[in-house]
Scaffold this motif. Sequence first.
Motif, PDB file in Angstrom:
ATOM      1  N   GLU A   1      -0.107   2.228   7.780  1.00 34.22           N
ATOM      2  CA  GLU A   1       0.409   1.429   6.662  1.00 34.22           C
ATOM      3  C   GLU A   1       1.890   1.122   6.856  1.00 34.22           C
TER       4      GLU A   1
ATOM      5  N   ALA B   1       3.543   2.007   1.269  1.00 35.26           N
ATOM      6  CA  ALA B   1       4.121   2.421   2.545  1.00 35.26           C
ATOM      7  C   ALA B   1       5.576   2.004   2.726  1.00 35.26           C
TER       8      ALA B   1
ATOM      9  N   TYR C   1      -6.033  -1.129  13.076  1.00 34.28           N
ATOM     10  CA  TYR C   1      -6.232  -0.268  11.904  1.00 34.28           C
ATOM     11  C   TYR C   1      -7.676  -0.374  11.408  1.00 34.28           C
TER      12      TYR C   1
ATOM     13  N   LYS D   1       0.822  -1.214   0.000  1.00 34.54           N
ATOM     14  CA  LYS D   1       0.000   0.000   0.000  1.00 34.54           C
ATOM     15  C   LYS D   1       0.856   1.265   0.000  1.00 34.54           C
TER      16      LYS D   1
END
Length: 477
Positions: A245, A70, A261, A68
């Motif tokens: 993330e 990150a 999360y 993602k």
Amino acid sequence: RLNDTCFASWSLLVAEAERSQNPLLGDVYERLLAAFPPLYGYWAKAARHAEKVEDSLAIFERGIEATKSASVDLWAKYAQYVVEQAKEGAISPQACRTILDRAQEACKFDPRSPLVADIVASYETDPARQLSTARTALKSARATDAAECGFASRDEALEKLTVIAEGAPKTSFKEADADEFLCAVAEESNDAAKADRMRSPYERRIRRPYFHAKPLDEDQLRAWRAYLDWEEDNGDAERTRHLYERCLVACCAYPEFWCRYASYLSPSSSEESVAVLDRGLSFLKHAPDLLLLKAALLEATGDVDGARLVHESLTEHSAPGLLEAVLAHARFERRCGSREDVLAIYNGALPRLDAGSDARGLVQAALARFQLTVLRDANAARVTLENSIREAPQCRDLWVAYYALEAAADDAAAPKRVSALFAAALDDSTVNLPMADQKALWALYLQHVEDMGPEIGHLLEVREAYAAWLRKTRQLA
């Protein structure tokens, strides 16, 4: 094939395939990354192993999606690759710059953002692009101790930008001139530095910002928890999401962070929350915590059928006999009004639980409560508890459940049944409960007699019996 979560075996397999340049190496990378999607180094290896540039770009993109956006380490590998290919003419400068811009944007809140910014700066020759990308770099987060990470400090980066600005044509600036441009950049850099200083105590504690199969120590887990607490309280939504993330790259093997999360996102978007849990389940395929939270979120959004499938999968396949799963499944069906299914779940779970175990006792106690409070069948509940106590008299929860049943009864014989119940529970010759459990039951008994006792003489008798028990306990100690 037997255990695709054994990273040591994967490492040996990959090393051998790489050494021999085995034709199946690409497939080995694919299977490894399916099992361990945050491994940025292997995404880069797999991408460079591909024969065609477009295939390499596709692999890098899959890695970016898996993390993602990150993983600053993966973005740095990707940026380095596209710069090399652009210099060789394999991809266009525009395509290269599009990826570099995405990389800088994705890494803007990561203190190691210069890993990407330095690669971008080395590629750009156009003054306008140099100024733009350097400005972006100075607005981004940056490690407080830049020298320790091999980065230029903010002051050094600003000096380099000043040199470029002084030699750039006027058309390179969105502002009126170089001085106005540099003042704006300096202000943006100061704001970013202030944000860096606020987060520095937390960033300094993060020693492993990338994923590795080796478990994190407890101090690292505490560091991530504290940082997330602070960011939720003090940061904005964008930075908080980015930190989550980042955390899930380093801590993806820990269900608590996936659940945290998802819970953070759930008030604003249940769909996003479920998507986060699905990502976690692609790595932790049978994690009960993730499955239980997913079922709860699906139920909350009205997807009762989806929630039921998750509960059934958990109790039948992923974790058969797990106490939390059995109770959650039964409670779900109770909320749905499926009384027969609740009984089937409890009765189906009991054969899977060891006789006399605490887990079996808790399921039996829950079954009795359901029979009493929902089915309104006190006799059935009493039979369940009497049979359970004969099987496991050392289970305090069963005695407490039995007390709750008798205390709620309104017939004249109820007080005598309560007294007989506690007399049996506290009889060392037959039950021999642990000392802590005996103490808890004595406290419950005394409270009951204080609140509900019919006469003072009975209360005094119970107090004297308790005092005698205390004397005996001190002598044994």
